[in-house]
Structure formats: structure tokens, C-alpha cells
Design an enzyme around this catalytic site. Sequence first.
Site, PDB file in Angstrom:
ATOM      1  N   HIS A 114      -7.841   4.610   0.263  1.00 44.13           N
ATOM      2  CA  HIS A 114      -7.251   3.422   0.907  1.00 44.13           C
ATOM      3  C   HIS A 114      -7.434   3.483   2.435  1.00 44.13           C
ATOM      4  O   HIS A 114      -6.461   3.538   3.186  1.00 44.13           O
ATOM      5  CB  HIS A 114      -5.761   3.297   0.538  1.00 44.13           C
ATOM      6  CG  HIS A 114      -5.237   1.892   0.711  1.00 44.13           C
ATOM      7  ND1 HIS A 114      -4.305   1.319  -0.118  1.00 44.13           N
ATOM      8  CD2 HIS A 114      -5.521   0.939   1.638  1.00 44.13           C
ATOM      9  CE1 HIS A 114      -4.027   0.094   0.293  1.00 44.13           C
ATOM     10  NE2 HIS A 114      -4.762  -0.172   1.361  1.00 44.13           N
ATOM     11  N   ARG A 132      -6.633  -4.407  -3.581  1.00 50.42           N
ATOM     12  CA  ARG A 132      -5.409  -3.720  -3.991  1.00 50.42           C
ATOM     13  C   ARG A 132      -5.620  -3.127  -5.368  1.00 50.42           C
ATOM     14  O   ARG A 132      -6.325  -3.710  -6.194  1.00 50.42           O
ATOM     15  CB  ARG A 132      -4.228  -4.704  -4.096  1.00 50.42           C
ATOM     16  CG  ARG A 132      -3.527  -5.010  -2.786  1.00 50.42           C
ATOM     17  CD  ARG A 132      -2.720  -3.798  -2.284  1.00 50.42           C
ATOM     18  NE  ARG A 132      -2.028  -4.084  -1.040  1.00 50.42           N
ATOM     19  CZ  ARG A 132      -2.533  -3.940   0.184  1.00 50.42           C
ATOM     20  NH1 ARG A 132      -3.756  -3.493   0.348  1.00 50.42           N
ATOM     21  NH2 ARG A 132      -1.811  -4.215   1.260  1.00 50.42           N
ATOM     22  N   GLU A 181      -2.001   4.452  -6.990  1.00 48.84           N
ATOM     23  CA  GLU A 181      -2.295   5.307  -5.831  1.00 48.84           C
ATOM     24  C   GLU A 181      -1.021   5.870  -5.216  1.00 48.84           C
ATOM     25  O   GLU A 181       0.018   5.202  -5.247  1.00 48.84           O
ATOM     26  CB  GLU A 181      -3.146   4.545  -4.801  1.00 48.84           C
ATOM     27  CG  GLU A 181      -2.468   3.374  -4.130  1.00 48.84           C
ATOM     28  CD  GLU A 181      -3.417   2.639  -3.185  1.00 48.84           C
ATOM     29  OE1 GLU A 181      -4.498   2.195  -3.620  1.00 48.84           O
ATOM     30  OE2 GLU A 181      -3.048   2.510  -2.001  1.00 48.84           O
TER      31      GLU A 181
HETATM   32  C1  DGY Z   1      -3.624  -3.876   4.445  1.00 45.37           C
HETATM   33  O1  DGY Z   1      -3.502  -4.163   5.639  1.00 45.37           O
HETATM   34  O2  DGY Z   1      -3.198  -4.602   3.558  1.00 45.37           O
HETATM   35  C2  DGY Z   1      -4.300  -2.597   4.140  1.00 45.37           C
HETATM   36  O3  DGY Z   1      -4.456  -2.392   2.790  1.00 45.37           O
HETATM   37  C3  DGY Z   1      -3.537  -1.457   4.788  1.00 45.37           C
HETATM   38  O4  DGY Z   1      -4.463  -0.530   5.228  1.00 45.37           O
END
Ligand code: DGY
Length: 325
Positions: free
Chosen positions: A287, A240, A269
Amino acid sequence: MSKPRILLARAVFPEVVDKLRQVAEVQTNPDDAVWSQAELIERLQGKQGVFTTGGDRIDAAVLKACPDLRICANMAVGYNNFDVPAMTAAGVVATNAPDVLTETTADLGFALLMATARRLAESEHYLRAGQWTKWSYDMFAGSDIHGSTLGILGMGRIGQAIARRGAHGFGMRVIYHNRSRLSPELEAQCRAQYVSKSDLLAQSDHLILVLPYSAESHHAVGAAELAQMKSSATLVNIARGGIVDDAALAQALKNRTIAAAGLDVFEEEPKVHPGLLEVPNVVLTPHIGSASLPTRKAMAHLAADNLVAFFTGRPLLTPLNPDPR
Ligand code: DGY
């Protein structure tokens, strides 16, 4: 009895909309617009369920303004967009979409690691720019993956899948740090050795971040941590934005305090820190960790199946908090 009403906060596969329409009246987001909190609240009026993605925030303010809401189903394994304690207090169910994306996300982690260590993006840009006129002995010479030390910060399901790839596929020495240590059986399966965070930073040739975002993990890798890494090291973040201090990383890449980085997630982002866009030694992806078509479909179906289960009185598949029904 009238059907429950569900809001889809973002666009999703038509087959998933059809599935939800069998149990509910569904309001879609055909333009795939990213709504402000006020717009989301407005559309949630009179809705009992919402299908969210990782960018749609459900917090105490949303819950207070949407008293009909009973379930929020996230099409993501990460759920830092949900205030789960506030949802529990309001009697609202939260679900996420774990497991179905583990291997796909681990694949992307490895792809970014390889692209970063072997300077794929930098060399491809050079070729496309027409700058390639001859072979030379050290042109785009990067670092090896096989036989090197792979560090993993965060050793949940995705971390373990990356460890297996590194240890079994590439003969890497795998070290990890996590809030809790794996069982001896899992450590043996992953061929991974538990180390302190400072040993992880100091010993890794390649460090992959796979920990969930929380107040505790905010800037888990900042200037101080980057300074502890090898100058030849690569850093990959598929977890993240916010886990890495992007400004500090841009500086470290510019000063070559570390060799290179591969980033799939960013603090602001979809905005990317301008310092990261200026340096050549970083591979940037938007992402896409879970973005294979089969996996994105599986994630969307799992989120929808949680909504269907809730509104048809069946047990939830992947709940994050107690079911108040
Ligand atoms: C998640 O599932 O947390 C991913 O970052 C989404 O693509």
C-alpha cells in the site's frame, strides 16, 4: 479560552505535529501503534479533533462513545474508513486529502503495470537466487505496454492521470468504465474511450483498478470478471482491498486464466491472501501508492490544515460533509 484537544491516531511528520500544537493540545502516538477500536475510543475521550489515516475506522459506535468529537481529518483521499452519513448525523466534520496525491499514485499504478507486464519481480528474484546462468530467447518474456490496450475501471482524478500516461507516453489505446462518463473535453484530453464493463474486461491487455471502495464496488473483480479477461492480460489494483476477490485472483493466477497481477492493496491488509504469496506471477507492494516523501508530506499537511482551519474558524479546505459550525 482553553485550547482544543486533538488526537493523532498514528505517527506523523514532526513538523505536522508542531503545526497542530500551535492551535491545540496534541496527543501523539509515538510508537505508531495500530489501536483497536476500544483503544481508539479510550484515547479519543475529551478530544475534539482526530487526525486519522486510512486504517483508522470512525463509525457510529466510535461517534456514540466519543461525544466531544467534532472533526475527523483523514490523511488519505479514500475515506471508506469513515461512516460519513453517521458523522453528518452526529454533526461531526469529515475531511480527506485529495488532489495532492493524484500524480504520485498514478506513477505507482504505472510502475506496477510495467513491473507486472515485464515480470520484473519474478526475474529479479531469479537473479538474486543465483539461478541466472545464461541468456535464453524466451526468458521472462512478458507482454508489451506500448501500443497495447489499457483498461481503467474508475475514472476519477487518478484514473485520468493514468490514462494520460498511457495514451500520451506509451501510445496505448485507452478504454475506461466508470459510474458516470467523462465530458467530451476530458475524454479528448485523456484520449480515452468509454466502454461497458464487460467490453473493458474483454478488450484490456492491461486493466488498472482505480475506483473507490464501497458496498457497490465490493468484489467488482471476482471469478466471473476474471474469466472474461484475456488469458494474456495483466491486472493492477492500486485502489482498495476488497474491490478484488483475492481468493479468486490467486486461483486465476495459479491457473493462468490471466497472465499476471500487480497489487498494492489487499482485502485483509496488512495480511496477504496466502494463495497470492504462493504464485510467481504477481507483484506485491505494501500500500505505497502515495508514498513519495513530498506527497506524503503534502497529504499530512492537508489533513492538519483542515484541523487548523476548523479550530481557527476558517473555511475547511477539503470537506466531505456539511460544516455544522
Ligand atoms: C489514499 O489516500 O486513499 C491512499 O490509499 C493512502 O495512501
